[in-house]
Design an enzyme around this catalytic site. Structure first.
Site, PDB file in Angstrom:
ATOM      1  CD  GLU A  56     -36.043  51.647 -33.141  1.00 10.81           C
ATOM      2  OE1 GLU A  56     -35.970  52.666 -32.442  1.00 10.81           O
ATOM      3  OE2 GLU A  56     -35.159  50.775 -33.187  1.00 10.81           O
ATOM      4  CE1 TYR A  99     -29.104  57.317 -42.738  1.00  5.61           C
ATOM      5  CE2 TYR A  99     -27.106  56.324 -41.894  1.00  5.61           C
ATOM      6  CZ  TYR A  99     -27.749  57.136 -42.807  1.00  5.61           C
ATOM      7  OH  TYR A  99     -27.026  57.767 -43.787  1.00  5.61           O
ATOM      8  CB  ALA A 122     -24.861  49.305 -39.458  1.00 12.32           C
ATOM      9  N   GLY A 139     -23.544  55.457 -34.219  1.00  9.91           N
ATOM     10  CA  GLY A 139     -23.469  54.192 -34.965  1.00  9.91           C
ATOM     11  C   GLY A 139     -22.382  53.324 -34.355  1.00  9.91           C
ATOM     12  CG  ASP A 140     -22.951  49.412 -32.972  1.00 14.16           C
ATOM     13  OD1 ASP A 140     -22.737  49.968 -31.872  1.00 14.16           O
ATOM     14  OD2 ASP A 140     -23.929  48.672 -33.193  1.00 14.16           O
ATOM     15  CE1 TYR A 184     -26.495  52.382 -26.157  1.00 20.53           C
ATOM     16  CE2 TYR A 184     -25.837  54.655 -25.701  1.00 20.53           C
ATOM     17  CZ  TYR A 184     -26.132  53.648 -26.604  1.00 20.53           C
ATOM     18  OH  TYR A 184     -26.074  53.905 -27.953  1.00 20.53           O
ATOM     19  CE  LYS A 235     -25.773  60.925 -26.619  1.00 18.95           C
ATOM     20  NZ  LYS A 235     -25.617  59.540 -27.110  1.00 18.95           N
ATOM     21  CE  LYS A 270     -41.174  39.906 -35.156  1.00 21.45           C
ATOM     22  NZ  LYS A 270     -40.417  39.439 -33.998  1.00 21.45           N
TER      23      LYS A 270
HETATM   24  P1  FAD Z   1     -22.045  58.126 -28.476  1.00 16.83           P
HETATM   25  O1  FAD Z   1     -22.981  59.050 -27.794  1.00 16.83           O
HETATM   26  O2  FAD Z   1     -20.967  58.738 -29.289  1.00 16.83           O
HETATM   27  O3  FAD Z   1     -21.440  57.186 -27.351  1.00 16.83           O
HETATM   28  C1  FAD Z   1     -20.663  56.037 -27.695  1.00 16.83           C
HETATM   29  C2  FAD Z   1     -19.623  55.771 -26.598  1.00 16.83           C
HETATM   30  O4  FAD Z   1     -18.655  56.857 -26.585  1.00 16.83           O
HETATM   31  C3  FAD Z   1     -20.187  55.728 -25.181  1.00 16.83           C
HETATM   32  O5  FAD Z   1     -19.389  54.824 -24.457  1.00 16.83           O
HETATM   33  C4  FAD Z   1     -19.977  57.146 -24.654  1.00 16.83           C
HETATM   34  O6  FAD Z   1     -19.890  57.195 -23.239  1.00 16.83           O
HETATM   35  C5  FAD Z   1     -18.664  57.512 -25.322  1.00 16.83           C
HETATM   36  N1  FAD Z   1     -18.545  58.952 -25.611  1.00 16.83           N
HETATM   37  C6  FAD Z   1     -19.532  59.785 -26.036  1.00 16.83           C
HETATM   38  N2  FAD Z   1     -19.054  61.016 -26.258  1.00 16.83           N
HETATM   39  C7  FAD Z   1     -17.729  60.957 -25.971  1.00 16.83           C
HETATM   40  C8  FAD Z   1     -16.676  61.898 -26.011  1.00 16.83           C
HETATM   41  N3  FAD Z   1     -16.927  63.174 -26.370  1.00 16.83           N
HETATM   42  N4  FAD Z   1     -15.432  61.499 -25.667  1.00 16.83           N
HETATM   43  C9  FAD Z   1     -15.175  60.222 -25.290  1.00 16.83           C
HETATM   44  N5  FAD Z   1     -16.154  59.274 -25.226  1.00 16.83           N
HETATM   45  C10 FAD Z   1     -17.399  59.644 -25.560  1.00 16.83           C
HETATM   46  N6  FAD Z   1     -27.420  52.135 -34.642  1.00 16.83           N
HETATM   47  C11 FAD Z   1     -27.594  52.245 -35.988  1.00 16.83           C
HETATM   48  O7  FAD Z   1     -26.692  51.897 -36.752  1.00 16.83           O
HETATM   49  N7  FAD Z   1     -28.777  52.727 -36.506  1.00 16.83           N
HETATM   50  C12 FAD Z   1     -29.801  53.133 -35.723  1.00 16.83           C
HETATM   51  O8  FAD Z   1     -30.847  53.576 -36.224  1.00 16.83           O
HETATM   52  C13 FAD Z   1     -29.652  53.035 -34.296  1.00 16.83           C
HETATM   53  N8  FAD Z   1     -30.640  53.435 -33.445  1.00 16.83           N
HETATM   54  C14 FAD Z   1     -30.441  53.383 -32.090  1.00 16.83           C
HETATM   55  C15 FAD Z   1     -31.457  53.846 -31.215  1.00 16.83           C
HETATM   56  C16 FAD Z   1     -31.285  53.793 -29.837  1.00 16.83           C
HETATM   57  C17 FAD Z   1     -32.379  54.309 -28.930  1.00 16.83           C
HETATM   58  C18 FAD Z   1     -30.092  53.243 -29.285  1.00 16.83           C
HETATM   59  C19 FAD Z   1     -29.924  53.136 -27.795  1.00 16.83           C
HETATM   60  C20 FAD Z   1     -29.083  52.791 -30.132  1.00 16.83           C
HETATM   61  C21 FAD Z   1     -29.245  52.858 -31.529  1.00 16.83           C
HETATM   62  N9  FAD Z   1     -28.239  52.420 -32.422  1.00 16.83           N
HETATM   63  C22 FAD Z   1     -28.424  52.521 -33.782  1.00 16.83           C
HETATM   64  C23 FAD Z   1     -26.991  51.844 -31.889  1.00 16.83           C
HETATM   65  C24 FAD Z   1     -25.915  52.935 -31.646  1.00 16.83           C
HETATM   66  O9  FAD Z   1     -25.489  53.467 -32.885  1.00 16.83           O
HETATM   67  C25 FAD Z   1     -24.762  52.293 -30.897  1.00 16.83           C
HETATM   68  O10 FAD Z   1     -25.158  51.949 -29.596  1.00 16.83           O
HETATM   69  C26 FAD Z   1     -23.427  53.058 -30.889  1.00 16.83           C
HETATM   70  O11 FAD Z   1     -22.410  52.178 -30.437  1.00 16.83           O
HETATM   71  C27 FAD Z   1     -23.388  54.282 -29.997  1.00 16.83           C
HETATM   72  O12 FAD Z   1     -24.118  55.319 -30.491  1.00 16.83           O
HETATM   73  P2  FAD Z   1     -24.322  56.661 -29.604  1.00 16.83           P
HETATM   74  O13 FAD Z   1     -25.051  57.610 -30.459  1.00 16.83           O
HETATM   75  O14 FAD Z   1     -24.913  56.309 -28.288  1.00 16.83           O
HETATM   76  O15 FAD Z   1     -22.804  57.107 -29.420  1.00 16.83           O
END
Ligand code: FAD
Length: 294
Positions: free
Chosen positions: A17, A49, A51, A108-109, A148, A168, A275
Site C-alpha cells: 500500500e 485516498y 481523508a 472514510g472516517d 476489522y 456490504k 518505504k
Molecule cells: P463502513 O463499512 O460503512 O463501516 C463503518 C461502521 O458502520 C462499522 O462500524 C460498520 O459495522 C457500520 N455499518 C456499516 N454499514 C452499516 C449500515 N448499513 N447500518 C449501520 N451501520 C453500518 N480511510 C481513508 O480516508 N482513506 C483510505 O484510503 C482508507 N483506506 C482504508 C483501507 C483499509 C483496508 C481499511 C481497513 C481502512 C481504510 N480507511 C481509509 C479507513 C476507513 O475509511 C475507516 O475505518 C472508516 O471509519 C470506515 O470505513 P468502512 O468503509 O469500513 O465503513
C-alpha cells in the site's frame, strides 16, 4: 487486471500500500517512492485516498503511473462520507477513464467534530452506498471493502459488525482487506466467524511493519489494534534506536506473514507507507517462500 483473477490463483504473494502526496511539492518524491515499490513486482499496489478527498487527483495519478509504467495492477481507494454524490460520481468516472479496474470502496472516517451530528441529510452514511453505486456504474469494477478483525471502533459488538460486513459483501464486494493487526490469532478467529456468517469472498490480511518507535502510538490510535506483549517488549527495547527498531519491525512483520502463509493465507497486503527499503527487506526475507528474487 482484476484482483480477483489473481486472488483466485491462490499463489503466495505480497501486495503493497502507498499513499498519495498531500501537496504539489511532495508529488515527485512520493511518485519516485511508489515507483521503487512497483519495481519489486508486487501482486498489486493499493493507493489510498486522502481523508475528505482533497488529494483525490494524486491517488489517480499515482495509481495510473504504476499501472502504465510498471504493469503492476492497481487498486484505487475511494471514500464517500465527506463528499457529495456529484463529487463521488465524478471520481468514479475519472477512475473508469484512467482504465483502473479495481476500487477499494470505503466510507472514510467521520470528520472530527461531526461524530454526534445528525447524519440524516448526508449523501453517504456507509460504504455500502458507494459499493452499490460502483456496481451500477456500468464499469464492471472489481470492488474491495474494508473489514476489522478487532471490530470497527463504532460498532457495538462483533456480531453487529459482521452483520453489516455481510450486507456490504452481498451488495457487491469481490474481496475484503483487513485493518492491521499484530496478533494473528485475532485474524484466525475473525476468519472463522465471518466464514460461519456466510462471507466467502477472498480476505486479504493487512500487515503493518512498525519500523519507527514514534509510529506505534499513531498506528495503534488509528486502528485500535491490540499490542501483544512480544510486540510491546520489542518497542520498549528498540523504540528509541531507529536502525534497531527498523530491523526488529521488519522481522516481526516477516514472522507474521510466514505464519499467515503457513495457515492458508495466500496474499498478504503490506502497509508499506511509501518505504521501498522496508518493502524490499520483507520481500528478501521471504524470497524462497515466494520463489521471487527481491
Ligand atoms: P463502513 O463499512 O460503512 O463501516 C463503518 C461502521 O458502520 C462499522 O462500524 C460498520 O459495522 C457500520 N455499518 C456499516 N454499514 C452499516 C449500515 N448499513 N447500518 C449501520 N451501520 C453500518 N480511510 C481513508 O480516508 N482513506 C483510505 O484510503 C482508507 N483506506 C482504508 C483501507 C483499509 C483496508 C481499511 C481497513 C481502512 C481504510 N480507511 C481509509 C479507513 C476507513 O475509511 C475507516 O475505518 C472508516 O471509519 C470506515 O470505513 P468502512 O468503509 O469500513 O465503513
Amino acid at each position: 487486471m482484476k484482483l480477483t483473477e489473481f486472488l483466485n490463483q491462490k499463489k503466495l504473494a505480497l501486495s503493497f500500500e502507498v499513499f498519495p502526496p498531500k501537496t504539489d511539492t511532495a508529488f515527485e518524491s512520493v511518485k519516485h517512492a511508489t515507483e521503487e515499490i512497483a519495481k519489486l513486482r508486487p501482486s498489486f499496489m493499493s493507493v489510498t485516498y486522502g481523508a475528505g478527498g482533497g488529494t483525490s487527483q494524486y491517488t489517480l495519478d499515482i495509481a495510473r503511473n504504476i499501472k502504465e509504467q510498471y504493469g503492476v495492477p492497481t487498486l484505487a481507494h475511494l471514500t464517500c462520507v465527506s463528499s457529495t454524490k456529484e463529487t463521488v460520481h465524478a471520481r468514479i468516472a475519472d477512475i473508469k477513464a484512467a482504465g483502473i479496474q479495481n476500487v477499494m470502496a470505503l466510507r472514510g472516517d467521520i470528520p472530527a467534530g461531526l461524530e454526534n451530528a445528525d447524519r440524516s441529510h448526508w449523501d453517504y452514511k456507509h460504504a455500502i452506498e458507494l459499493i452499490r453505486e460502483l456496481k451500477d456504474s456500468g464499469a464492471n469494477f472489481c470492488i474491495g471493502g474494508a473489514c476489522y478483525p478487532e471490530v470497527h471502533p463504532e460498532s457495538v459488538n462483533q456480531s453487529e459488525d459482521i452483520l453489516h460486513l455481510k450486507e456490504k459483501v452481498d451488495a457487491g464486494c469481490d474481496f475484503l482487506t483487513t485493518q492491521m493487526f499484530f496478533d494473528n490469532n485475532l485474524l484466525y478467529n475473525f476468519l472463522y466467524k465471518i466464514r460461519e456468517a456466510g462471507i466467502t469472498v477472498p480476505i486479504i490480511p493487512g500487515v503493518m511493519p512498525i519500523t519507527n518507535g514514534n509510529q506505534v502510538e499513531r498506528a495503534i490510535k488509528l486502528s485500535g489494534s491490540f499490542m501483544p506483549q512480544r510486540f510491546k517488549s520489542l518497542v520498549d527495547k528498540f523504540g528509541t534506536s531507529p536502525a534497531a527498531m527498523k530491523q526488529a519491525g521488519i522481522a516481526y512483520a516477516t514472522d507474521q506473514i510466514i505464519d499467515l502463509f503457513a495457515n492458508g493465507i495466500t496474499n498478504v497486503h503490506v502497509y508499506s507507507m511509501n518505504k521501498p527499503d522496508v518493502a524490499a527487506a520483507i520481500g528478501r526475507n521471504l524470497s524462497d517462500i515466494l520463489g521471487q528474487e527481491w
